[in-house]
Design a protein around this motif. Structure first.
Motif, PDB file in Angstrom:
ATOM      1  N   MET A 135       0.852  -1.180   0.000  1.00 22.80           N
ATOM      2  CA  MET A 135       0.000   0.000   0.000  1.00 22.80           C
ATOM      3  C   MET A 135       0.892   1.236   0.000  1.00 22.80           C
ATOM      4  N   ASN A 136       0.520   2.205  -0.765  1.00 22.33           N
ATOM      5  CA  ASN A 136       1.279   3.443  -0.874  1.00 22.33           C
ATOM      6  C   ASN A 136       1.162   4.240   0.421  1.00 22.33           C
ATOM      7  N   LYS A 137       2.297   4.685   0.963  1.00 19.25           N
ATOM      8  CA  LYS A 137       2.292   5.387   2.249  1.00 19.25           C
ATOM      9  C   LYS A 137       1.698   6.787   2.150  1.00 19.25           C
ATOM     10  N   GLN A 138       1.460   7.283   0.944  1.00 21.23           N
ATOM     11  CA  GLN A 138       0.868   8.603   0.778  1.00 21.23           C
ATOM     12  C   GLN A 138      -0.642   8.533   0.557  1.00 21.23           C
ATOM     13  N   SER A 139      -1.188   7.330   0.431  1.00 20.19           N
ATOM     14  CA  SER A 139      -2.619   7.223   0.170  1.00 20.19           C
ATOM     15  C   SER A 139      -3.415   7.587   1.419  1.00 20.19           C
ATOM     16  N   LEU A 140      -4.623   8.037   1.191  1.00 19.01           N
ATOM     17  CA  LEU A 140      -5.479   8.469   2.290  1.00 19.01           C
ATOM     18  C   LEU A 140      -5.825   7.307   3.212  1.00 19.01           C
ATOM     19  N   LEU A 141      -6.127   6.145   2.644  1.00 17.55           N
ATOM     20  CA  LEU A 141      -6.472   4.986   3.473  1.00 17.55           C
ATOM     21  C   LEU A 141      -5.312   4.563   4.367  1.00 17.55           C
ATOM     22  N   TYR A 142      -4.107   4.592   3.857  1.00 16.64           N
ATOM     23  CA  TYR A 142      -2.950   4.223   4.670  1.00 16.64           C
ATOM     24  C   TYR A 142      -2.748   5.220   5.802  1.00 16.64           C
ATOM     25  N   ARG A 143      -2.897   6.501   5.523  1.00 17.69           N
ATOM     26  CA  ARG A 143      -2.708   7.512   6.568  1.00 17.69           C
ATOM     27  C   ARG A 143      -3.777   7.391   7.653  1.00 17.69           C
ATOM     28  N   ILE A 144      -5.020   7.094   7.262  1.00 15.87           N
ATOM     29  CA  ILE A 144      -6.083   6.916   8.255  1.00 15.87           C
ATOM     30  C   ILE A 144      -5.795   5.680   9.103  1.00 15.87           C
ATOM     31  N   PHE A 145      -5.429   4.568   8.449  1.00 15.81           N
ATOM     32  CA  PHE A 145      -5.102   3.346   9.181  1.00 15.81           C
ATOM     33  C   PHE A 145      -3.935   3.584  10.131  1.00 15.81           C
ATOM     34  N   ASP A 146      -2.906   4.255   9.663  1.00 17.94           N
ATOM     35  CA  ASP A 146      -1.721   4.514  10.487  1.00 17.94           C
ATOM     36  C   ASP A 146      -2.070   5.384  11.694  1.00 17.94           C
ATOM     37  N   LEU A 147      -2.955   6.350  11.507  1.00 17.21           N
ATOM     38  CA  LEU A 147      -3.376   7.214  12.608  1.00 17.21           C
ATOM     39  C   LEU A 147      -4.037   6.391  13.712  1.00 17.21           C
ATOM     40  N   TYR A 148      -4.995   5.543  13.343  1.00 16.38           N
ATOM     41  CA  TYR A 148      -5.685   4.733  14.353  1.00 16.38           C
ATOM     42  C   TYR A 148      -4.776   3.657  14.943  1.00 16.38           C
ATOM     43  N   TYR A 149      -3.960   3.028  14.111  1.00 23.66           N
ATOM     44  CA  TYR A 149      -3.057   1.986  14.596  1.00 23.66           C
ATOM     45  C   TYR A 149      -2.076   2.555  15.616  1.00 23.66           C
ATOM     46  N   ASP A 150      -1.509   3.695  15.296  1.00 27.71           N
ATOM     47  CA  ASP A 150      -0.559   4.333  16.205  1.00 27.71           C
ATOM     48  C   ASP A 150      -1.252   4.784  17.492  1.00 27.71           C
ATOM     49  N   GLY A 151      -2.474   5.289  17.364  1.00 30.90           N
ATOM     50  CA  GLY A 151      -3.211   5.738  18.544  1.00 30.90           C
ATOM     51  C   GLY A 151      -3.568   4.592  19.476  1.00 30.90           C
ATOM     52  N   PHE A 152      -4.030   3.475  18.924  1.00 29.21           N
ATOM     53  CA  PHE A 152      -4.379   2.330  19.763  1.00 29.21           C
ATOM     54  C   PHE A 152      -3.141   1.662  20.357  1.00 29.21           C
ATOM     55  N   ARG A 153      -2.046   1.716  19.654  1.00 31.45           N
ATOM     56  CA  ARG A 153      -0.836   1.072  20.148  1.00 31.45           C
ATOM     57  C   ARG A 153      -0.266   1.802  21.353  1.00 31.45           C
ATOM     58  N   HIS A 154      -0.421   3.112  21.411  1.00 26.77           N
ATOM     59  CA  HIS A 154       0.209   3.894  22.473  1.00 26.77           C
ATOM     60  C   HIS A 154      -0.738   4.280  23.609  1.00 26.77           C
ATOM     61  N   MET A 155      -1.989   3.904  23.544  1.00 27.03           N
ATOM     62  CA  MET A 155      -2.897   4.341  24.604  1.00 27.03           C
ATOM     63  C   MET A 155      -2.725   3.497  25.864  1.00 27.03           C
ATOM     64  N   GLN A 156      -2.949   4.118  27.010  1.00 26.91           N
ATOM     65  CA  GLN A 156      -2.842   3.438  28.298  1.00 26.91           C
ATOM     66  C   GLN A 156      -4.226   3.262  28.912  1.00 26.91           C
ATOM     67  N   LEU A 157      -4.886   4.362  29.213  1.00 27.18           N
ATOM     68  CA  LEU A 157      -6.202   4.337  29.830  1.00 27.18           C
ATOM     69  C   LEU A 157      -7.245   3.767  28.874  1.00 27.18           C
ATOM     70  N   GLY A 158      -7.055   3.993  27.596  1.00 26.46           N
ATOM     71  CA  GLY A 158      -8.013   3.533  26.600  1.00 26.46           C
ATOM     72  C   GLY A 158      -8.188   2.030  26.591  1.00 26.46           C
ATOM     73  N   ARG A 159      -7.142   1.290  26.855  1.00 24.81           N
ATOM     74  CA  ARG A 159      -7.246  -0.172  26.880  1.00 24.81           C
ATOM     75  C   ARG A 159      -8.189  -0.629  27.989  1.00 24.81           C
ATOM     76  N   VAL A 160      -8.086   0.012  29.131  1.00 21.89           N
ATOM     77  CA  VAL A 160      -8.974  -0.326  30.245  1.00 21.89           C
ATOM     78  C   VAL A 160     -10.408   0.047  29.882  1.00 21.89           C
ATOM     79  N   LEU A 161     -10.595   1.204  29.274  1.00 20.74           N
ATOM     80  CA  LEU A 161     -11.938   1.633  28.894  1.00 20.74           C
ATOM     81  C   LEU A 161     -12.530   0.708  27.836  1.00 20.74           C
ATOM     82  N   TRP A 162     -11.742   0.307  26.838  1.00 21.34           N
ATOM     83  CA  TRP A 162     -12.241  -0.618  25.816  1.00 21.34           C
ATOM     84  C   TRP A 162     -12.572  -1.974  26.432  1.00 21.34           C
TER      85      TRP A 162
END
Length: 73
Positions: free
Chosen positions: A1-28
């Motif tokens: 997948m091209n790293k400049q595509s919109l879908l990749y950037r959206i996926f990367d945003l959510y993936y990075d956010g879920f990977r680094h969250m602390q409190l969110g894991r407990v809430l989920w």
């Protein structure tokens, strides 16, 4: 997948956010447990299968149509 595509950037945003969250894991975890309780446990005890109990086998659609017509009057 091209790293400049919109879908990749959206996926990367959510993936990075879920990977680094602390409190969110407990809430989920709490959200998932509550959904399990609502849909699995409460359905079994508080929402019986009304159509299966009152309609003859194979006649469920006629039962529903009759009930809808009677309640509309």
């Amino acid at each position: 997948m091209n790293k400049q595509s919109l879908l990749y950037r959206i996926f990367d945003l959510y993936y990075d956010g879920f990977r680094h969250m602390q409190l969110g894991r407990v809430l989920w975890t709490v959200i998932i447990i509550k959904l399990f309780i609502m849909f699995a446990i409460l359905k079994v005890f508080f929402f019986p299968n009304y159509i299966k109990e009152h309609a003859a086998t194979g006649q469920e659609s006629e039962f529903v149509a009759t009930e809808m017509a009677n309640r509309a009057e």
